[in-house]
Design a protein around this motif. Sequence first.
Motif, PDB file in Angstrom:
ATOM      1  N   ALA A  83       0.825  -1.207   0.000  1.00 29.28           N
ATOM      2  CA  ALA A  83       0.000   0.000   0.000  1.00 29.28           C
ATOM      3  C   ALA A  83       0.857   1.253   0.000  1.00 29.28           C
ATOM      4  O   ALA A  83       0.445   2.297  -0.511  1.00 29.28           O
ATOM      5  CB  ALA A  83      -0.931  -0.004   1.213  1.00 29.28           C
ATOM      6  N   THR A  84       2.048   1.167   0.559  1.00 32.73           N
ATOM      7  CA  THR A  84       2.931   2.322   0.648  1.00 32.73           C
ATOM      8  C   THR A  84       4.153   2.093  -0.234  1.00 32.73           C
ATOM      9  O   THR A  84       4.884   1.119  -0.065  1.00 32.73           O
ATOM     10  CB  THR A  84       3.382   2.563   2.098  1.00 32.73           C
ATOM     11  N   LEU A  85       4.348   2.997  -1.205  1.00 31.13           N
ATOM     12  CA  LEU A  85       5.455   2.889  -2.152  1.00 31.13           C
ATOM     13  C   LEU A  85       6.068   4.261  -2.386  1.00 31.13           C
ATOM     14  O   LEU A  85       5.371   5.274  -2.294  1.00 31.13           O
ATOM     15  CB  LEU A  85       4.967   2.332  -3.494  1.00 31.13           C
ATOM     16  N   ASP A  86       7.363   4.265  -2.702  1.00 27.70           N
ATOM     17  CA  ASP A  86       7.952   5.512  -3.174  1.00 27.70           C
ATOM     18  C   ASP A  86       7.909   5.523  -4.699  1.00 27.70           C
ATOM     19  O   ASP A  86       7.589   4.520  -5.342  1.00 27.70           O
ATOM     20  CB  ASP A  86       9.374   5.715  -2.638  1.00 27.70           C
ATOM     21  N   LEU A  87       8.232   6.680  -5.282  1.00 25.25           N
ATOM     22  CA  LEU A  87       8.094   6.840  -6.735  1.00 25.25           C
ATOM     23  C   LEU A  87       8.953   5.834  -7.496  1.00 25.25           C
ATOM     24  O   LEU A  87       8.498   5.235  -8.477  1.00 25.25           O
ATOM     25  CB  LEU A  87       8.461   8.275  -7.127  1.00 25.25           C
ATOM     26  N   SER A  88      10.181   5.649  -7.069  1.00 21.23           N
ATOM     27  CA  SER A  88      11.082   4.742  -7.774  1.00 21.23           C
ATOM     28  C   SER A  88      10.532   3.326  -7.803  1.00 21.23           C
ATOM     29  O   SER A  88      10.448   2.686  -8.860  1.00 21.23           O
ATOM     30  CB  SER A  88      12.458   4.759  -7.099  1.00 21.23           C
ATOM     31  N   THR A  89      10.126   2.828  -6.660  1.00 21.73           N
ATOM     32  CA  THR A  89       9.608   1.465  -6.589  1.00 21.73           C
ATOM     33  C   THR A  89       8.291   1.344  -7.340  1.00 21.73           C
ATOM     34  O   THR A  89       8.053   0.363  -8.059  1.00 21.73           O
ATOM     35  CB  THR A  89       9.422   1.045  -5.119  1.00 21.73           C
ATOM     36  N   ALA A  90       7.416   2.334  -7.186  1.00 20.26           N
ATOM     37  CA  ALA A  90       6.124   2.290  -7.868  1.00 20.26           C
ATOM     38  C   ALA A  90       6.290   2.269  -9.382  1.00 20.26           C
ATOM     39  O   ALA A  90       5.519   1.620 -10.094  1.00 20.26           O
ATOM     40  CB  ALA A  90       5.264   3.475  -7.441  1.00 20.26           C
ATOM     41  N   LEU A  91       7.331   2.962  -9.892  1.00 20.25           N
ATOM     42  CA  LEU A  91       7.527   2.999 -11.345  1.00 20.25           C
ATOM     43  C   LEU A  91       8.016   1.647 -11.855  1.00 20.25           C
ATOM     44  O   LEU A  91       7.456   1.112 -12.813  1.00 20.25           O
ATOM     45  CB  LEU A  91       8.508   4.106 -11.720  1.00 20.25           C
ATOM     46  N   TYR A  92       9.052   1.104 -11.245  1.00 22.09           N
ATOM     47  CA  TYR A  92       9.568  -0.136 -11.824  1.00 22.09           C
ATOM     48  C   TYR A  92       8.660  -1.325 -11.528  1.00 22.09           C
ATOM     49  O   TYR A  92       8.607  -2.283 -12.306  1.00 22.09           O
ATOM     50  CB  TYR A  92      11.025  -0.377 -11.399  1.00 22.09           C
ATOM     51  N   GLN A  93       7.900  -1.271 -10.415  1.00 24.12           N
ATOM     52  CA  GLN A  93       6.935  -2.341 -10.151  1.00 24.12           C
ATOM     53  C   GLN A  93       5.609  -2.110 -10.861  1.00 24.12           C
ATOM     54  O   GLN A  93       4.815  -3.028 -10.986  1.00 24.12           O
ATOM     55  CB  GLN A  93       6.687  -2.469  -8.642  1.00 24.12           C
TER      56      GLN A  93
END
Length: 777
Positions: free
Chosen positions: A442-452
Motif C-alpha cells: 500500500a505504501t510505495l515511493d516513486l522509484s519502486t512504484a515505477l519499476y513495479q
Amino acid sequence: MSAARRLATVAQLLAAVVLAGVLVAGVLFPVVGGLGVTARNSASLLDALPVELTDETPAGNTVVLAANGEQITGFYDENRAPVTGDRIAEVMKQAMVAIEDARFYSHNGLDVQGTLRAAVTNLSAGVVEEGGSTLTQQLVKQTLLQTADTPEEAAAATEQTLERKLREARLALALEQTYSKDEILTRYLNIVYFGQNAYGIQAAARIYFSVDAADLTLPQAAMLAGLAQSPTSDDPTVNPEAATTRRNQVLDRMAQQGMVTPEAAAAAQAEPITLVLGAPPPRGCVQATVGAYVCDFVQRHLTQTLGITQEQLEHDGLTIQTTLDPELQRAGDAAVLDTLPMGDSLAGMFTAVQPGTGHLLAMSVNRVFGYDVADPAQESYNLNVAASQGSGSTYKVFTAAAALARQYSQYYTLTTSDPYVSRVYRDQGQPYDVRNAGRYSATLDLSTALYQSSNTYFLALEDALGSVEEPVRMAEAAGLFQFSDPGLAQQIIDENRGSFTFGAQETSPLALASAYSTFAASGTRCLVTPVTGVLDRTGQPLLDAEGQPVVRGDQCTPEAIAPGVATTINQILRRDVEPGNPGQTGSRAYVAGHQIAGKTGTSQNNYSAAFVGYTPEITASVMVLNPKQNEDVGGFGGNKPATIWRAAMAPILEARGSGEFPPADPSVVNGNTRPVPGCGSVDACRSVLAGAGFVPQTQTVDGSAPAGALLGTSPPAGGRAVVGQVVTIRISNGSAYVAPAPQPAPAPEPVPVPVPGPALPPGFPGNPPSIPGLPTN
C-alpha cells in the motif's frame, strides 16, 4: 519478291538517296531549296547542344543503401546501370560498330556513303538489313526519346519527317565536334535498349549472362550487339533461333572488317547461345532485400518530407543513404518470428531508433511487405508507424518524469487503497478509480512504484500533480506526439484524462521508441529520420530550389527534458530489467553484462502488450496486438514483448558491447521534499502537517479500525513530500472493523494467611520501617 514488296523497297531506296543528298545541305542552310523545310533551330554548327545531349542523358537506377553501404533496393522505371568506357569489353565495342556503323571511326556524324550502301543492301535483300543512321545519329534520337518529359517530346524525337532528320543530323555533327569517338560510343552503349527492360550494356550483360560488361566474351558480345536493331523479335529467351542467326551475322561482319579472324568468328558461331539469366536489380520496397518497412518509411520521407518526386526517384539516378542497421534488422526479424509466426492474427512489432540522432535503425514485424490483400502474411500498411492500440503502463514514465521535474524526488511516498478513487479525475462524470494488476504494498515511493508499475500509486501521483497537463507536456517534450494529430496533446489536457498515465491512448510503436530514446540521450529529443544523405547522379548532395542540400542533418533539441530528470529516470528503469529488484516486470529482457533500462505496459483487457527497452546506444519498443480487431494477446508486457526484445538485442549487444548510463542527478533524486511528521490524532495531524508546510486533507477509507480512527497519512510519517503538497489524513470508515469479544472478569486472587515468625529485636537491619505507597515484596 512480290511486286508490292519490290515497290516498297524501291521507295525506301529513293528516300535514302534523297536524304543522303540533302542532309549536309540541310545542316548548312536554314532552308532546303525547293522543299520549303526549315530547320527548327539555327543551322549553325556552333549552336549549343541541348542539355539532354550534354550532362542530362538518362541516369542509372536510384539505389537505396543501408547505413553500412549494403544495397537494400532501387527505384527505377527502366533498368539502367551506366558504366565508363574502360568497364566495357573491347569486343563489345567492336561488335556494335561492326553491325551498326562500320564507318564510325571515319565519318563526322553523318555517313552519306553508308546511307547509300544500306539502301542498296536492303534493296537487294528485299528486307531492311542495314540502318542508314550512324551510331551518332542513333545516339541523338535515343537520347531525345528517352529523356522526353511529355508525349509530345517523345513523338517529336521519332516522327518520320525530313525536318526531324535534318535536326538529328545537325545535332550528330555537333556531338562529333564536342565529344571523342570513344565517348560517343560509350554513351551509345549505355543508352541502347537490349530488351528485357535492360537499357545499356551493363544492365543487358547482367540480365542475359549474369556478368559485367567488362567480362563479355565474343559470342556474348555479338549476340547483344545483334539485339540493338530488334530486341523483341531477336530476344534469345523466346526466339533462340532468330537470336542465333542475328548473332552469326554480327560475327560475319566483324570478320569482314578485320576485327576478329575468320577462324575466331567460325568458332564463336559454332557455339550455341548459352544464357545465364540474372534477376533484375531489386525494385521498390516490395523487393527490398532487408528492412522493407524501413524502406517504406524512407520512401515516404523522401517524397512527403524532403519534396523529392517519385519521378525523380525513378529517373534521376539518386543515391539514398539510409540509417537502416541491417544486422539489427535481421536480428529483429528473427526474434519476432521466433515468438509469433508469419501472418499470425497477432502482430509483433520491433522498432529501433538511435538515441541522440533519431536515426531509424530497424522495423521488424511478422508480415511481408506486399499488396495481396488475400494473403494474411502480406501487409502494405506500416504497422510500426500506425497507432492502433494503447501501450499501457509505458506512459507512467511521463508522469514520473513530470513529478521529478516538480522536485518530488524519487523517494516521494504515497499510501493508497486498492482500488484507489481519484479526487481529481472523473470517468464520464463518475468517480475514476483503478485497481492494481496483482498484489502491491500500500505504501510505495516513486522509484519502486515505477519499476513495479503500481496503478494505484500513479493515479494518486496524478492527483498530487493536480492535473494531467504536466505528464502530457513531458510526453510531448520527449517526442511522443510527433506522428499524431498536432492537436492531440492539447485535447488530452483539455479533457483532463486521468487515464493518460495508463497508456490508454492509441500509440505508434515508432513514436514510443522515439520518446524513450529522449531519456536514453539524457534529455535530447531528436525527430525520427531514416535518411542521412541524398546524392545526385554525380555523387554530390542533391540540392533543393534554394540551392541547399535536401538533407540538412539530424534535427535534435538538447535538454528537451532536463538532463537530471532523464538520467534519474534511466537509473530507476534499470531496476525493471536488471537482476535483484523484487517485483520487477521486465526481467525477461535482461542481457547479462549490460546496463538496460526498460518499462513494460499492458492495455486494458490485454488487447495489447508492450515493452520499451534501451541501452545508451539503442532504444527499441516491442508491441504485440491484433491490428484489425480486439484480441487478448495472452500475457503482459513482460512476456512476449520482453522476450522479443531480448532475442533481438542479445546478439547485437554481445557482438558490439554497450556503454553505461550517466548517474542519477542527486538534486533530482532528493528533490525539494521534507519529511512528513508523525501525529497521533486527526486534529493533531491537521496541526502538525500545516505547520510543516503541507496542505492537510482528510479522506475516509476502508479500514479495520473503528470508524473515525486515524489510519495514518499519505505520504506516511517519515516519508517525504513537497512543501505545499496535499498530505492525506486517512480515516477509517470502520467497514472492516470487528469489535473484540468481551473478556470474562478475572477470578479474585486468594488472600495469603500470615504465618507468625520469630520476633526480631527492634532496629534489626532486616526489618526496615514501612513506607506508604510503594509495593512490597
